[in-house]
Design a protein around this motif. Structure first.
Motif, PDB file in Angstrom:
ATOM      1  N   LYS A  31       0.803  -1.225   0.000  1.00  0.00           N
ATOM      2  CA  LYS A  31       0.000   0.000   0.000  1.00  0.00           C
ATOM      3  C   LYS A  31       0.836   1.276   0.000  1.00  0.00           C
ATOM      4  CE  LYS A  31      -3.971  -2.064   2.274  1.00  0.00           C
ATOM      5  NZ  LYS A  31      -4.791  -2.101   3.475  1.00  0.00           N
ATOM      6  N   ASN A  32       1.994   1.263   0.674  1.00  0.00           N
ATOM      7  CA  ASN A  32       2.818   2.472   0.748  1.00  0.00           C
ATOM      8  C   ASN A  32       3.717   2.649  -0.479  1.00  0.00           C
ATOM      9  OD1 ASN A  32       4.879   0.649   1.100  1.00  0.00           O
ATOM     10  ND2 ASN A  32       5.401   1.291   3.168  1.00  0.00           N
ATOM     11  N   SER A  34       6.019   0.450  -1.599  1.00  0.00           N
ATOM     12  CA  SER A  34       7.262  -0.314  -1.523  1.00  0.00           C
ATOM     13  C   SER A  34       7.186  -1.555  -2.397  1.00  0.00           C
ATOM     14  CB  SER A  34       7.546  -0.761  -0.083  1.00  0.00           C
ATOM     15  OG  SER A  34       7.761   0.332   0.742  1.00  0.00           O
TER      16      SER A  34
END
Length: 156
Positions: A31-32, A34
């Motif tokens: 989600k971020n 990465s």
């Protein structure tokens, strides 16, 4: 009654060390933003059963690597290659589509090193570019960081 622990006894450790063979390799989006690479690592255990027969059990461990470690796992993690992994066990809460909540244990890899087998393998298929040196020299996380281009992370 309180028992006073010494400095040495007060340390709590969450550390996993695996040495095994790479199986299936998966990629996921986090989600971020990465990068995530999941290496399924097989370990074997041999034992003698009650009848005197030698038995072998294979255990599979999915190990999650993120960012630079995911790059290393993607580049050098070929099926059958031997790998040394250090990491830690984490507990995650996962909500299923039906609304039920599950608690899942996962291994997050902090260090990865591919161990040369001493034999040359012929590259095949789409992974042929990544096999270029996987059997000639062990690649550690630290070496990869030191040899990667530093200016890629600088914003100017």
């Amino acid at each position: 009654m309180l028992i006073k622990l010494s400095q040495r006894e007060n340390k709590i450790i969450n550390r996993i060390i695996l040495v095994g063979r790479v199986g299936k390799k998966e990629f996921k989006n986090v989600k971020n933003g990465s990068k995530c690479c999941i290496l399924n690592i097989a370990t074997n255990k041999r034992y003698i059963d009650r009848s005197g027969q030698i038995k072998e059990i294979t255990n599979w461990f999915p190990v999650y690597f993120f960012d630079k470690n995911a790059d290393i796992a993607e580049r050098f993690g070929q099926v059958g290659s031997i790998v040394y992994v250090e990491g830690e066990m984490n507990n995650k809460k996962k909500v299923e589509p039906d609304g039920t909540t599950r608690h899942v244990q996962m291994i997050s890899g902090n260090h990865i090193q591919f161990i040369p087998t001493g034999r040359k393998e012929q590259p095949t298929g789409q992974d042929s570019q990544t096999k270029e040196s996987s059997n000639e020299k062990a690649v550690t996380t630290d070496e990869y960081y030191m040899n990667s281009r530093v200016d890629d992370d600088i914003g100017f």
